[in-house]
Each structure stands twice: as C-alpha cells, then as structure tokens.
Design an enzyme around this catalytic site. Structure first.
Site, PDB file in Angstrom:
ATOM      1  N   LYS A  46       1.322   3.660  -3.455  1.00 42.32           N
ATOM      2  CA  LYS A  46       0.839   5.041  -3.395  1.00 42.32           C
ATOM      3  C   LYS A  46       1.990   6.030  -3.598  1.00 42.32           C
ATOM      4  CE  LYS A  46      -2.934   6.184  -2.459  1.00 42.32           C
ATOM      5  NZ  LYS A  46      -4.120   6.455  -3.319  1.00 42.32           N
ATOM      6  N   TYR A  88       0.817  -1.214   0.000  1.00 40.99           N
ATOM      7  CA  TYR A  88       0.000   0.000   0.000  1.00 40.99           C
ATOM      8  C   TYR A  88       0.855   1.271   0.000  1.00 40.99           C
ATOM      9  CZ  TYR A  88      -3.383   3.590   0.972  1.00 40.99           C
ATOM     10  OH  TYR A  88      -4.124   4.745   0.886  1.00 40.99           O
TER      11      TYR A  88
END
Length: 377
Positions: A163, A159
């Site tokens: 990102k 994650y």
C-alpha cells in the site's frame, strides 16, 4: 473554474465493503454523473439491481474482471473523467497471500495508472491505509498525529509495504501533462480501521467471540487507535472527488494524502468490538496475563524460525510483530487537514454508527443461534 457539467467515474473494488458505499453515495448525490463504471471480480445481482434503481439518469456499466487484466483496464478508462481505486487485498499474516497482495495492491495500481494516463483520465483517487503511516513501535506513542509529521511505516509485511509503494506511485504522477493537454491530479485517502455493517474483519471477531462464550479477546491495556465508520469514509471519497473536479482546488489538493477518521472515540480495537456488541451479551476477556514484551519477543522468534524455514517450507506463525504492534499501540491521528482542504465532516455520528453496526451484529448473533439449532441432536 467550476465543476465540469457532465462527467463519468470508474470505481474499482465496486462490490467491496467500502466500494459499494462509494457507488451508492455517488449515485445518490452527484446529479451531473452521466455514467459510473463498476470494476470488480464479483458483483452480486442484488447489488447491481440496487445500484440500477438508485438513480435512473446515471448509466451503470458493469466491468467484471481482474485489476491485473491490462486490456480490461484500458477499456474501462476510455472516456472516463475520474477513477476511484479501492480494489485491494488485505491480510495481516506474514506469508499468507503475500505474492497476491504485491501483485494486486502494487502492480494492479501501476497498471491502472498507466491505463489512466493512456486514456487521459484527469482525476485519480487512491484508497490507501493508515498502515502506510504506522505504528512502527508499541513503545513510541503517536497521539493526534497529522500529515505534516510525514509518518511512514517501516514494516516489510506485504500489506503495509504494498500500500505504501502504491500510494507513492499514485502521488508521483500528480501534475503530469496528459496527451489531451489536461493536467492529471491525484490524491490519496488514508482511512483508519474501517468498521460497519458487512465488515469481514468485525464479523471474524464476533464469530470468534461467539465460539468463546461471547468473550472478546482483550488488547494490551492502554492501547488506543482511531476507528472510522464505513459510510464516513465513503463520504470523504465523494468530497475528494468534488474537490479534484474543481480546477482551482485541484491545484492545492493534488499530490496530497489525507487521514480519514471520524468522531468515534479513540480506543483499543477490543474496546470498540465490545462497545458495538455489548447489547447482545458480549463481554471483554481478562487482561493479558503474559507481559506484552515477552509476547512480542515470542512473535519475533517465531518470525525468525519462519524465515529460516522459508526456502524449504512456508510456515505462517500464529503471531507476528507487525500485527501485535498494530493492535496494541497508542496511535491516533487527526482529520483536520481533510476538514480544511476537502470540507470533510462525518455524515454519521458515533452514536448513529454504533447503533447501525450493533443492529447488524444482532443479525449475526441470530444467524449463529439458528445454526446451532440445526446442529443440536
């Protein structure tokens, strides 16, 4: 140069927790918005009905599909003035949905950028995350951090890593000359942990507590982070869009990232959950009995076992070092730059946000009570 008179906007992840708030606020606040396109895998009929009733002068176009569908993306971007890209997959696990997150969060963003460049879309706003900045260590506190410190996550968990790379891709294309002769401007918003009515993460914590005599698991003593109410995050997106639509402001804002929080008091995640739910009889659990350093090293060993097993078996550890660091550090940031550049000020106070979220938690408690009645002998 003042705002463009008539304009249109594409919102990805439009049916999500944050995306639907952005859509509502755009429909309510932007009088010159001719069309808004909603791109998501699933958009409920109730939500679509609500959107269509909010503002009859704005055309609401539904584009149901996948962020990895290149043909759909190119179609969605044709004739569009601005894109707000909120679509994302979030997971705090080590292996869980790793490939999906890299595909959706990174490749999906790259494909959308390509579609925007091809269609000469001049404005692109990316919904990033505080996790692209850190925290990197529970031993090194960051208090009242700001954009000038250039904090950057060192984690390779899917994650924060996906990102971070996606945000870099978005900011890198700022200033690109498009075929239409217009300069493309981009910016990124980094919200803190977002809470509010409908949060699946908050709902998960409340459900766990309901199954444990309404006891909320406590974080490490002294840990502290920012949290932000979802409506305030949506408002920051509207203001960023207004700023990028102004060609003079766009020269300053383009290529920048902004931390987005509000006046919710910095506190641990467990303290936040308690503050939001105590009206309904929830309580904080006892302090962590195991020394946190020992807990961290246990997570590290479990990760090593997981990596060694990876070629033959995917083992998802119950703990991982990134999640422990994220939820048990001192890591607070300031929204002063967003205030200065975007004119951002929270629309909802801490008291209002707490009341609204607490009322929603009350409905979860009532639903749980009804569920237990159906299970009673």
């Amino acid at each position: 140069m003042p705002f463009m008179d008539k304009w249109s906007c594409l919102v990805t992840g439009a049916g999500g927790f944050l995306g639907q708030r952005i859509v509502r606020q755009l429909l309510e606040e932007e009088k010159q918005l001719e069309e808004i396109r909603l791109l998501d895998k699933v958009l409920s009929p109730q939500l679509l009905l609500e959107f269509s009733e909010l503002k009859h002068k704005t055309k609401v176009t539904v584009m149901q599909g996948d962020i990895l569908d290149e043909q759909l993306l190119h179609k969605a971007c044709q004739g569009i003035t601005a894109v707000i890209h909120t679509a994302s997959v979030i997971d705090t696990g080590l292996w869980r949905r790793k490939e999906v997150m890299m595909e959706v969060n990174l490749k999906g963003t790259q494909l959308l950028l390509e579609a925007c460049i091809s269609a000469s879309v001049p404005i692109f706003i990316y919904t990033s995350s505080v996790e692209v900045a850190g925290p990197n260590s529970y031993r090194k506190p960051v208090q009242n951090g700001h954009e000038g410190e250039l904090l950057e996550s060192k984690w390779r968990n899917a994650y924060p890593y996906s990102k971070k790379l996606a945000e870099k891709a978005v900011l890198a294309v700022d200033g690109q000359l498009l075929r239409s002769g217009i300069i493309m401007h981009t910016c990124s918003l980094r919200p803190m942990y977002i809470y509010g009515e409908g949060s699946i993460f908050l709902q998960s914590e409340i459900t766990k507590a309901l199954n444990n005599d309404k006891t909320i698991k406590r974080n490490k003593e002294g840990s502290m982070a920012n949290q932000v109410y979802v409506e305030n995050v949506a408002w920051a997106h509207v203001l960023a869009l207004r700023s990028l639509r102004d060609s003079e402001k766009a020269q300053t804002i383009g290529g920048q990232f902004y931390y987005i929080c509000d006046d919710t008091p910095p506190q641990s995640y467990s303290d936040l959950n308690y503050e939001l739910s105590k009206e309904w009889g929830f309580k904080l659990g006892s302090k962590i009995g195991i020394p946190f350093t020992l807990l961290y090293w246990a997570a590290f060993l479990l990760e090593m076992i997981s990596f060694m097993l990876y070629p033959i078996f995917i083992y998802e550890p119950p703990l991982n070092c990134h999640l422990l660091t994220l939820t048990n550090s001192v890591f607070t940031l300031s929204y002063k730059k967003a205030k200065k550049d975007l004119g951002y000020m929270p629309r909802f106070s801490w008291l209002e946000a707490k009341q609204k979220t607490s009322q929603w938690i009350g409905t979860l408690v009532a639903q749980n009570r009804e569920y237990l009645k159906t299970k009673a002998p």
